[in-house]
Structure formats: C-alpha cells, structure tokens
Scaffold this motif. Structure first.
Motif, PDB file in Angstrom:
ATOM      1  N   LEU A 230       0.917  -1.252   0.116  1.00  0.00           N
ATOM      2  CA  LEU A 230      -0.152   0.026  -0.117  1.00  0.00           C
ATOM      3  C   LEU A 230       0.901   1.099  -0.080  1.00  0.00           C
ATOM      4  CD1 LEU A 230      -2.857   1.165   0.098  1.00  0.00           C
ATOM      5  CD2 LEU A 230      -2.633   1.002   2.647  1.00  0.00           C
ATOM      6  N   THR A 233       2.450   1.649  -3.326  1.00  0.00           N
ATOM      7  CA  THR A 233       1.519   2.433  -4.351  1.00  0.00           C
ATOM      8  C   THR A 233       1.390   4.101  -4.193  1.00  0.00           C
ATOM      9  OG1 THR A 233       0.535   0.216  -4.430  1.00  0.00           O
ATOM     10  CG2 THR A 233      -0.822   2.342  -5.131  1.00  0.00           C
ATOM     11  N   PHE A 234       1.134   4.165  -2.852  1.00  0.00           N
ATOM     12  CA  PHE A 234       0.868   5.713  -2.259  1.00  0.00           C
ATOM     13  C   PHE A 234       1.977   6.576  -2.903  1.00  0.00           C
ATOM     14  CE2 PHE A 234       0.289   9.164   0.690  1.00  0.00           C
ATOM     15  CZ  PHE A 234      -0.771   9.601   0.293  1.00  0.00           C
ATOM     16  N   LYS A 290     -10.007  -1.515  -2.050  1.00  0.00           N
ATOM     17  CA  LYS A 290      -8.942  -1.787  -3.124  1.00  0.00           C
ATOM     18  C   LYS A 290      -9.438  -1.534  -4.490  1.00  0.00           C
ATOM     19  CE  LYS A 290      -6.041  -5.419  -4.746  1.00  0.00           C
ATOM     20  NZ  LYS A 290      -5.742  -6.923  -4.699  1.00  0.00           N
ATOM     21  N   TYR A 293      -9.807   2.152  -5.245  1.00  0.00           N
ATOM     22  CA  TYR A 293      -8.566   2.712  -5.247  1.00  0.00           C
ATOM     23  C   TYR A 293      -7.849   2.455  -6.565  1.00  0.00           C
ATOM     24  CZ  TYR A 293      -3.832   4.261  -3.766  1.00  0.00           C
ATOM     25  OH  TYR A 293      -2.521   4.934  -3.555  1.00  0.00           O
ATOM     26  N   PRO A 336      -6.497   5.240  -0.108  1.00  0.00           N
ATOM     27  CA  PRO A 336      -5.294   4.727   0.812  1.00  0.00           C
ATOM     28  C   PRO A 336      -5.458   5.524   2.372  1.00  0.00           C
ATOM     29  CG  PRO A 336      -4.747   6.493  -0.737  1.00  0.00           C
ATOM     30  CD  PRO A 336      -6.089   6.098  -1.135  1.00  0.00           C
ATOM     31  N   TRP A 363       4.704   6.028   6.866  1.00  0.00           N
ATOM     32  CA  TRP A 363       3.716   6.537   5.823  1.00  0.00           C
ATOM     33  C   TRP A 363       3.840   7.941   5.453  1.00  0.00           C
ATOM     34  CZ3 TRP A 363       0.090   3.953   3.262  1.00  0.00           C
ATOM     35  CH2 TRP A 363      -0.927   4.610   2.133  1.00  0.00           C
ATOM     36  N   LEU A 424      -0.195  -2.447  -5.667  1.00  0.00           N
ATOM     37  CA  LEU A 424      -1.778  -2.427  -5.323  1.00  0.00           C
ATOM     38  C   LEU A 424      -2.284  -3.824  -5.572  1.00  0.00           C
ATOM     39  CD1 LEU A 424      -4.006  -0.622  -3.855  1.00  0.00           C
ATOM     40  CD2 LEU A 424      -4.943  -0.218  -6.205  1.00  0.00           C
ATOM     41  N   TYR A 427      -2.191  -6.288  -2.329  1.00  0.00           N
ATOM     42  CA  TYR A 427      -2.790  -5.757  -1.123  1.00  0.00           C
ATOM     43  C   TYR A 427      -4.084  -6.850  -0.805  1.00  0.00           C
ATOM     44  CZ  TYR A 427      -5.237  -3.092   2.452  1.00  0.00           C
ATOM     45  OH  TYR A 427      -5.957  -2.556   3.417  1.00  0.00           O
TER      46      TYR A 427
END
Length: 439
Positions: A230, A233-234, A290, A293, A336, A363, A424, A427
C-alpha cells in the motif's frame, strides 16, 4: 464506537494545515526559485527536495515519540497545537527573505526556512495521521472519517492553490511572495487550532507503545506485506501528483500562455474532489476500498495522458483533461488514507501493542518523499528541456522546454500511476479480516 459528526469535522479541519503546506510549496516554491531568485532549475529542485528528504528520516522518529507521549489530552492532540504553531511561523519566513544581494544567500534562506518547516510539519502530520486508528475501530467509520478529511483537504487545496498565485500576482515581485507567505501561514495556523479544539472529545483508547527500539519496530512494520504494498503504491502516486503540482505554473504560463490559467487549472484539478469525494466513498462501500482505489487511479492516469496535446490543443480541452485528473485525484486520496488505519489497527490487535505512530511515521515519510521528489523530478525534466531561469519570469522559452513541461505534466505522471498498480494488486486486507480482528 462512532466518534460523531463533530469529531469527524474537527479531525478533518487538520487538513486545512496539511493541505495548505502540502500545496503551496509544491506549487509556488520551484517557480519562486527559478523565476524570481534566478536559481538554476537543478539547484532549485535540490532546494525543494532536501528538506523533504530530511522528513523521511524524521517522520518515523516523530511517530515513535508520539506513541510514547503521555498527556491527559491524549498522545497525539498536544502535537497538533505545538507543531502547528511552529509550522505556521516557519512558513511565514519561507518567502519573507529580505533582498540579501546574493543569489546564493537568497537560496540559503529558502533552504534553511524550508528545513524548519519540514521539521515542524513532521511533528504535526505524523500524530495527525495516527489519530483515526485510535478514534474508531470500525472499518466503515474510518472511511467516513477520511471522507470528511479529504473533502476539507480538497477545499483547502482549492483555496490555497487558487489564492496563493492570485495574491502573488496582485502585488507582484518578491513582495507578492512575502504577503502570500503570511496569508498561507495564517491559514495553516487556523487549521491546526481547529483540529486541536475539534478533537477534544474524540475517544483515544489505551495506547500501549510497541516494545523494542525504533529499528526493531521499523523492521516489523517493513515486514507487514499489506502495509508495504500500500505504501509503495501511494508513494509512486504522490510522486506523480507532485510532478503535476510543480508543473501547474509552467503549464499555464509557458504552454497555454493564458492569464489566470493557473487558477483555472487548479479549479479543474481540485473542484471535482469537492463534489465527488462522497461519491468515491459510496463506491468504496459497494465494491471495496481496493477496487475503488484501482478505479480512481486509472481515471487519474487517463486524465494525465489526455493533457499530452496541450501545446496545440484548445485550452478548454486541456482544462477538461485536468478535470478528469481531479476526479481520479479525489479517489486516490480517500482510499489509501482509509486503508492505512486498517493495516495499523490489525497489527495492534494481533500483537497487543501499538505501532500506529511508527506506521504513520513511515507512511508520512513515504508521502513526503514522493511529494518532494515530484518537483525535483520535474526540475530535472525542465533542465533536460533547457529551461531558462530568470529573475523576472519573462524569458521566452525554447520549444524543447515547452515539450519538457508538457511531458512532465502528462506522460510522466500517467506512467508513474500505472506503475503503482503493480503493487496495489498485492494488497489483500478486506473488511472481513479487519472486522474479525477488531472483534
């Protein structure tokens, strides 16, 4: 336990501070350096990047400190006040340098002031992002909490992104930047104070810091597969949006060559988020976070790619393409941020100890890195395109620079977003597992 609408709004108000600080330097600092202080593009990119790189180191430390804070108001809330006030003061100084008579001295002022801003921001942002996992244990309630946060964030980005260039242009020159900096500092201060006051009745719960050193806890967090994919991806998507944010002023002035185009681009980028954030939340409830997203990421990538013909296309088509980016952007903020507390809370319930601060520290470090690398990467693209810095911003740019601006705003972000989806896919956390662990 549901925290109630008052707490949701109060918590969301913190996005006034994070949105203003996240938007204005990304939008204004690179043009300030290249087109007002005449700093070469590569050096300007380094100045924008280095303080944010410092945050990558500092954020996990800030998370661990907030995990171990003991205060009747809770472990996180006092930091909203302390760091929020410091951030506002440092931001006012960022664009307030007197004329030091030297390009090197002017650049050094910006570097030091931005480093101070980044330090204060770490101690505001990390505790702030950690709060939802402690405010509620509900999978769905976290989405509702994030919906308020992202809606207010979108409004703040719109307000700050549209008003900051307008204030600068209305006054002009370095004085315009100075007044703009003070105005944005007041906005940051208001957001911090509102979040501090608005979350005073929020449930906190028992916070039991995880055992071991920071290095031990970081090793555990790094081993959490759902968190790792995650975060990757972010971060890639933050890099993409950082590129686009840095490119707004250049796209408006050097490609579209229209007065006020920067404001219109911002309206197109952020306006849809004000209307569609609740819609994305509803889509997430129907198809899952998910899948929501994934869908919003594809919409953003399609909009970015559609900006490619900007140099020869009518301006209204470019605005429509950026509007499509805004539709996707709303979703990639909601999902996210609603998934992160799920990952952290599952870990806390399974282990019996809280690493929520460390999770959110890592994060926000990743987010900061992505948003910092975005302008830096865009600056590299400018340099490759032979962009010409000046102290007036009136230099006629070569065709290679115009092409570089367009590619940096369109194709590069689209490819980064598509690349992020590779992670992603891995996840695996869903509502059933979160509710089972919370039970």
């Amino acid at each position: 336990m549901s925290p109630g609408r008052r707490v949701r709004i109060g918590y969301g108000a913190g996005s006034v501070a994070t949105g203003a600080f996240g938007t204005v330097p990304g939008l204004m600092l690179l043009p300030y350096l290249t087109d007002t202080l005449a700093v070469p593009a590569l050096a300007a990119g380094a100045i924008v990047f280095l303080p944010k790189a410092w945050d990558v180191v500092l954020n996990p430390v800030a998370g661990r400190i907030s995990d171990r804070s003991v205060d009747p108001r809770g472990p996180r809330r006092p930091w909203l006040l302390r760091a929020g006030v410091a951030l506002a003061a440092c931001f006012a100084l960022l664009f307030a340098a007197p004329d030091l008579g030297s390009r090197t001295a002017d650049a050094a002022w910006v570097l030091v002031a931005f480093l101070a801003c980044a330090t204060a921001y770490a101690f505001f942002q990390v505790p702030y992002v950690a709060m939802p996992a402690e405010i509620t244990g509900s999978y769905e309630e976290r989405t509702r909490l994030m919906t308020w946060r992202v809606a207010i964030l979108a409004f703040t980005i719109l307000l700050a992104g549209a008003s900051a260039p307008a204030i600068r242009d209305a006054i002009g020159g370095r004085d315009g930047y100075r007044v703009m900096g003070v105005a944005m500092a007041l906005l940051i201060l208001a957001g911090a104070l509102l979040a501090y006051r608005g979350t005073r009745s929020a449930p906190v719960g028992a916070v039991t810091p995880g055992a071991g050193s920071l290095r031990d806890q970081l090793r555990v967090v790094a081993g959490a597969r759902d968190f790792r994919v995650l975060l990757t991806t972010f971060v890639l998507q933050a890099l993409a949006t950082g590129c686009m944010l840095a490119g707004v002023d250049y796209l408006a002035g050097d490609v579209l060559e229209r007065d006020g185009a920067a404001t219109v681009l911002f309206l197109c980028f952020v306006g849809p988020a004000l209307l569609l954030t609740p819609a994305w939340a509803a889509i997430g409830q129907r198809i899952g976070k998910k899948q929501g997203y994934l869908l919003s990421s594809l919409v953003l990538a399609a909009g970015a790619a559609a900006v490619l013909p900007a140099a020869g296309a009518p301006a209204f088509l470019v605005f429509l393409a950026v509007g499509l980016v805004g539709v996707g952007y709303a979703g990639i903020q909601v999902f996210p941020l609603a998934m992160l507390p799920d990952v952290a809370a599952v870990d806390a319930r399974r282990t019996g100890s809280s690493r929520i601060g460390v999770y959110t520290g890592v994060w926000t470090a990743g987010e900061t890195l992505g948003l910092a690398l975005g302008p830096g990467l865009f600056a590299v693209v400018l340099a490759l395109g032979d962009y010409r810095s000046s102290d007036s911003g009136d230099v006629l740019q070569p065709d290679s620079a115009v092409t570089a601006i367009t590619l940096g705003f369109s194709v590069l972000p689209a490819l980064l977003v598509l690349l992020s989806l590779r992670w992603l896919r891995g996840y695996a956390l869903d509502e059933t597992e979160v509710d089972r662990v919370d039970a």
